[in-house]
Write an enzyme that holds these catalytic residues in place. Structure first.
Site, PDB file in Angstrom:
ATOM      1  N   THR A   1       0.808  -1.222   0.000  1.00  0.00           N
ATOM      2  CA  THR A   1       0.000   0.000   0.000  1.00  0.00           C
ATOM      3  C   THR A   1       0.840   1.271   0.000  1.00  0.00           C
ATOM      4  O   THR A   1       0.277   2.364   0.000  1.00  0.00           O
ATOM      5  CB  THR A   1      -0.943   0.011   1.217  1.00  0.00           C
ATOM      6  OG1 THR A   1      -0.192  -0.266   2.410  1.00  0.00           O
ATOM      7  CG2 THR A   1      -2.028  -1.038   1.071  1.00  0.00           C
TER       8      THR A   1
ATOM      9  N   GLU B   1     -21.402 -21.776 -15.156  1.00  0.00           N
ATOM     10  CA  GLU B   1     -21.021 -20.362 -15.196  1.00  0.00           C
ATOM     11  C   GLU B   1     -22.198 -19.477 -15.584  1.00  0.00           C
ATOM     12  O   GLU B   1     -22.360 -18.379 -15.030  1.00  0.00           O
ATOM     13  CB  GLU B   1     -19.851 -20.162 -16.172  1.00  0.00           C
ATOM     14  CG  GLU B   1     -18.585 -20.937 -15.813  1.00  0.00           C
ATOM     15  CD  GLU B   1     -18.069 -20.611 -14.426  1.00  0.00           C
ATOM     16  OE1 GLU B   1     -18.285 -19.466 -13.959  1.00  0.00           O
ATOM     17  OE2 GLU B   1     -17.469 -21.494 -13.794  1.00  0.00           O
TER      18      GLU B   1
END
Length: 644
Positions: free
Chosen positions: A219, A437
């Site tokens: 970060t 899916e």
């Protein structure tokens, strides 16, 4: 011991070894000659036949070898063509009357002494092993002597291995750090103090001695620390927490003292300790107790930070992603006064980070950094930098001159799901995966609380045989119960499609990861979020990780009856969501069949194309992406699939 005397000792030992080796060569020559004599006589005779030859008077001479166990005789007989030949005979051990018989027959005999090779190797091993040990000790003694007597070598081992950047320009400023504007504002006063300390001193203010940066990996904690030094124009001293403690006792504390001594010599400056949890863990707790050397190092850090002279211009910045394990004394005011959290960037922050890392990349004119930022929720700054780098590598591999959205999308898929595999050729399995899916995608599209479909594909990646990608419309810190339930229903859509289309006997293991995710999510809804009939209570608030210095085991603070009620609620929620998924699949079976045929033919369907095809058969619901929109929803509609 002087070096010239050690060299003389080594020379004498070498001469002795050469003498031993020379004697060994001579001994080996004797043994080889003996073996040559044995191998030259290919005629062998039994001991009984040898005694018959002796009685007949055909033996002329006998030579004994190997302590009398082998005899080479010279004999002449009609069997041998009346020619004198050498014959080998093995003599039984302890046959002493043979010598008497040879003397009676007046046969010339001779006993030859032989060298036992095994005895030689035993003697050599007895000599070599102690010599090797002695030579090793002499070598180590010389090394230690040089180490102790060398100019500053012992003291340099106890010095901190910190990187000191004394140049005023660290090549990193706040403009190079994007996506964390609030954090940069927090550090503006630190920079101002280092530049103009009199502004604070004149009103009696004290600048914080230490600031600890808390956040997930990647970060920008280290980059932010460099930017602070670059903006303030002061030296930057950096070290990792793991570089303090080593195998020798007391080295860690000594290096801490040396680190702060270096900082005082370069004040005003910034001292950056990366991964401070390596030495800053809570003392004397956890399984196995404490680590004396690490605790001694931590105690020295506490002493140095608390022992600063007032306003010396030294600011300590530390970084960690495990603030929960740090010792309480390290975080108290007067040491690390402030804790600054650096979270994963939101969509605006990701866009700013992408702009920074795209400066040295050649991008196509139709590329959209905003769309990339929207597709990468949960990415850190390091992840985004890696994404653009992977896209550039893929562009060069494809012999293109600029990065396009095709390379970026492929890089995102690769980072999230793994390498692209070979497409399936088995028609049955391919159709089954397609229904799985499409089941996820159709339910996710028809539920107004669910995120929108970004892509559906049958191209395998990593361990997945097929993938359905969802992209959030925005990022919220608060997630409603309706959104959580929609996620559970959508995740169960694959299993529901398998059962509706192929029957319960044909359901597969493809939903194993889906079931694990929805079970964990549902249990959190019951035990942490208060979203069930158990009530608005948290039942795992005091659960802590083991082996990190807080506790040895986790204890449940509720009764067995409450645990049974939790399990019942988890089952009820999952069953309700699964029934909802099955109903949606049954009501849209024709639509699902058409979408499956399209997916099998094209292998990949984009989100826009998917929604367009669904819109041809049924009306798409309006997605609820903001709290204001959710507040305007009819409560009865919300209750229909939220309450259990």
């Amino acid at each position: 011991m002087k070096s010239w005397s050690v060299n003389k000792i080594i020379m004498l030992i070498s001469l002795f070894l050469l003498e031993v080796i020379d004697s060994q060569i001579i001994s080996n020559n004797i043994i080889n000659n003996f073996n040559t004599k044995q191998n030259s006589n290919n005629i062998k005779m039994t001991y009984g036949r040898f005694l018959e030859y002796l009685d007949m008077g055909w033996i002329k001479k006998v030579d004994f070898y190997d302590n009398g166990r082998i005899a080479i005789i010279e004999a002449s007989s009609p069997e041998l063509g009346d020619r004198l030949q050498k014959i080998r005979v093995e003599i039984p051990v302890g046959d002493s009357p043979l010598i008497v018989k040879l003397r009676t027959a007046k046969v010339d005999f001779t006993a030859h002494s032989t060298i036992n090779s095994k005895g030689i190797f035993t003697q050599l091993s007895n000599i070599f092993i102690p010599l090797i040990i002695i030579i090793g000790l002499i070598f180590l003694f010389r090394r230690s002597t040089n180490f102790m007597s060398g100019p500053g070598q012992l003291m340099s081992f106890r010095k901190a291995r910190a990187k000191v950047q004394t140049e005023i320009n660290t090549d990193v400023v706040f403009d190079d750090v994007a996506g964390i504007d609030e954090v940069k504002e927090e550090f503006e006063e630190v920079v101002t103090f280092l530049r103009k300390p009199q502004r604070f001193l004149s009103v009696g203010a004290k600048i914080p001695k230490g600031v600890i940066l808390i956040g997930p990996p990647g970060t920008g904690k280290t980059l932010l620390a460099k930017a602070i030094a670059g903006e303030a124009g002061v030296p930057f001293i950096s070290i990792s927490g793991s570089e303090f403690v080593e195998m020798f006792v007391g080295i860690g504390a000594s290096r801490v003292r040396d680190l702060f001594k270096t900082a005082q010599q370069n004040a005003p400056c910034i001292v950056f300790i990366d991964e401070i949890d390596a030495v800053g863990r809570q003392r004397g707790a956890g399984i196995g107790g404490g680590n004396d050397e690490r605790e001694q190092t931590l105690n020295q850090i506490l002493t140095e930070m608390d022992g600063f002279k007032e306003n010396t211009g030294i600011i300590v910045i530390a970084a960690t992603n495990r603030v929960d394990v740090l010792d309480g004394a390290l975080l108290r005011p007067g040491r690390f006064d402030r804790q600054v959290s650096i979270n994963l960037p939101d969509i605006k922050g990701r866009l700013e980070i992408l702009k920074v890392h795209a400066k040295n990349k050649k991008l196509d004119s139709n590329i959209s950094l905003g769309l990339i930022a929207q597709r990468t929720p949960g990415f850190s700054g390091a992840d985004l930098a890696n994404l653009l780098n992977e896209s550039a590598i893929l562009t060069a591999r494809r012999n293109k001159f600029a990065i396009t959205m095709s390379e970026v999308n492929t890089a995102i898929d690769r980072l999230l799901a793994g390498l692209e595999g070979t497409s399936l050729t088995d028609t049955k399995n391919k159709r089954l995966i397609a229904y799985h899916e499409i089941g996820h995608a159709v339910i996710g599209t028809l539920l107004k609380y669910h995120d929108e479909v970004q892509k559906v594909t049958l191209i395998p990646r990593g361990q997945a045989r097929g993938l359905t990608w969802f992209i959030p419309n925005d990022e919220q810190a608060l997630i409603s119960r309706g959104q959580l339930v929609a996620r559970i229903i959508g995740t169960l859509g694959g299993r529901a499609a398998e059962e509706v289309v192929f029957g319960s006997s044909e359901i597969t293991t493809g939903a194993s990861n889906d079931l694990q995710q929805i079970t964990n999510l549902t249990r959190q809804m019951v035990t942490r979020l208060g979203m069930s009939t158990v009530g608005p209570i948290s039942l795992d608030a005091n659960v802590e990780q083991v082996f990190i210095g807080r506790g040895i085991k986790n204890n449940n603070e509720f009764s067995a009856s409450v645990a049974n009620k939790i399990d019942d609620q988890v089952k009820i929620i999952i069953k309700h969501c699964y029934d909802q998924a099955v109903n949606i699949i049954k009501q849209n079976r024709f639509l699902i069949d058409q979408l499956v045929n399209t997916l099998i033919q094209e292998e990949t369907i984009s989100g826009n194309d998917f929604r367009e095809q669904i819109n041809n058969y049924t009306k798409l619901p309006k997605k609820l992406s903001t709290l204001s929109e959710k507040n305007n929803v009819n409560p009865k509609i919300t209750e229909s699939f939220v309450v259990f």
